[in-house]
Design an enzyme around this catalytic site. Structure first.
Site: not given
Length: 517
Positions: A283, A344, A394
């Site tokens: 990430e 995301k 994440c």
């Protein structure tokens, strides 16, 4: 005892429970809460969870609401105070929040999470039905329904969900069928069976004690048998990935003077890892924006393309909307095949955006970046190395339904990129890694997980680690996993299971209140 028509049944406290009445039993509740995190990673002493809820279940037999509330809250303080202690240095050190604000913030989060066990103990005392029904069905449904609620309210916080602790044990066979939440229901049933069986044995009711034992064996044995079922099937050739762990300190990541050194590290690691289907970086791997990537890594990207590989990297995107600059936390692909991106969808409150920003405007300066992150909306897999890869960034892997959405879109392999450098050398990365493994088990898909500082690993479709890298060290490791096709029962259940559990609880409450002879 027989309740009046239309009333509820309140289980009579056993002599053992009465003997623990008062501060001693409060301490027992606190100790049980402190012990439950040991069932999770990094320890994974999963049998602890089979007993840790027993004092909390016993507490519901007390007729005093305040005492039930106090004991449940103490259990929650132990569970989340110990289980989430690593968040305090995360908030203070990497969130750059002064200690005078970081401590109250952490305390409020722990207290909020502790309200759920407190609510369980309070409402559990009002649960109707016979003692057997309460301990084996009503209270387990209440426990897991509140866990489901915690995973939904205020954007959701499903960390330390009981079922996740069972990934290394015989109950893991329930994961592809009913997910971590449903597995938590099995854990709660075992706790209820232990309490009911123990009380029955204490009162010399051997038949009931044996029945309780049979229920516990059914939960464990059922999980072991389901674990042998092949819910998904191999699909196509193996997927070869190079997992690149840059191990860049969080304090150095956005330092302009270290930008070229960080880019150089990733170039060097990647050039030694080609000859695979995909090279995966973590990430926000490199300190550039997506629109700068081709300029910063042009020669490397050409080499990746020439080798027939795909580079997958987490990277921030900057966009302008209505004259304002915003950001996306994204994954982009370069190399073989067309360029693609995934944004995301589930952002971290106070980490990537400020909820109720008009009211909490003062918190914006503690959010990383120069602007507000915006969520993505598309869960469709990306084509990586010719395979459909379901992406998550994440802590999106903490939310089963969001991972399931990528699998329903056709994902054959799962990829998670993360930056657990925020958590330092605590148990936080281990808990997070366990969530990734749980998603692999639920979906029947292999998982390739690449973290900035660790834990970086690849799993098979059962969530078992097949390749890993040592943490806190720049390194690269090749992983070969088998893409899978087919559907687990949980893939279809994931979207409505939390609400379904709440509905089942409501049905139990209604039925238990019906008049009985």
């Amino acid at each position: 005892m027989t309740p009046p028509a239309g009333g509820t049944s309140q289980a009579t406290p056993s002599p053992a429970t009465r003997r623990w009445d008062g501060p001693a039993f409060d301490l027992l509740c606190l100790a049980a809460g402190l012990g439950l995190p040991l069932a999770f990673a990094p320890w994974e002493w999963y049998p602890v969870a089979w007993l840790a809820l027993v004092p909390l279940f016993a507490l519901t037999a007390d007729s005093r609401p305040r005492r039930r509330l106090r004991g449940g809250f103490l259990f929650g303080l132990g569970l989340f105070g110990f289980g989430l202690h690593w968040l305090l240095p995360t908030i203070h050190t990497h969130g750059h929040m002064p200690l005078a604000l970081a401590v109250p913030t952490w305390v409020l989060l722990v207290a909020y999470c502790a309200l759920y066990p407190a609510l369980f103990a309070l409402l559990g005392g009002r649960m109707g039905g016979s003692p057997a029904a309460r301990y084996l069905l009503g209270l387990p449904l209440l426990w897991v329904a509140l866990e489901a609620l915690r995973g939904i309210l205020f954007t959701g916080f499903p960390w330390l969900t009981t079922g996740v602790s069972q990934l290394s044990g015989p109950l893991a066979g329930w994961f592809p069928v009913v997910g971590a939440l449903g597995t938590g229901l099995a854990v709660a049933v075992i706790n209820g069976a232990v309490l009911w069986g123990g009380h029955s044995a204490w009162t010399d009711r051997r038949g009931r004690a044996l029945a309780a034992l049979a229920v516990a064996v059914l939960m464990v044995g059922g999980g072991a048998l389901l674990g042998r079922v092949a819910w998904t099937q191999p699909q196509g050739e193996a997927f070869r990935a190079a997992m690149v762990q840059g191990s860049v300190a969080q304090t150095a990541k956005w330092d302009p003077e270290r930008r070229e050194a960080i880019l150089g590290r990733y170039r060097e690691l990647t050039r030694g890892a080609l000859g695979v289907d995909a090279v995966i970086w973590p990430e926000t791997a490199v300190p550039v924006f997506a629109d700068q990537l081709d300029g910063a890594l042009g020669p490397l990207l050409a080499e990746v393309r020439h080798q027939g590989a795909t580079l997958v990297t987490g990277i921030p995107e900057r966009v302008w909307q209505g004259g304002n600059k915003h950001y996306h936390n994204s994954v982009v692909t370069r190399g073989a095949g067309p360029a693609a991106r995934y944004r995301k969808r589930h952002l971290v409150p106070f980490g990537e955006y400020v909820p109720l920003s008009s009211l909490l405007f003062f918190a914006e300066k503690f959010v990383p970046g120069e602007g507000t992150f915006l969520p993505g909306t598309d869960p469709q897999p990306l084509t990586v190395g010719g395979r459909a890869a379901g992406m998550s960034i994440c802590y999106e892997d903490a939310f089963a339904n969001e991972v399931a959405a990528t699998v329903r879109g056709g994902a054959e392999v799962l990829i998670n990129v993360t930056n657990d450098a925020w958590f330092g050398r605590t148990i936080g990365p281990h808990q997070h890694a366990q969530l990734s493994r749980a998603r692999a088990r639920e979906m029947g898909r292999p998982m390739v997980r690449v973290a900035n500082t660790g834990l970086t690993f690849a799993t098979d479709h059962r969530g078992e680690v097949v390749t890993t890298l040592p943490p806190d060290r720049p390194a690269v490791e090749r992983a070969t996993v088998q893409p899978r096709g087919g559907t687990t029962p949980f893939q279809a259940l994931a979207g409505w299971l939390p609400l379904g559990l709440l509905a089942l609880l409501g049905a139990y409450v209604l039925i238990s209140r019906l008049p009985r002879r």
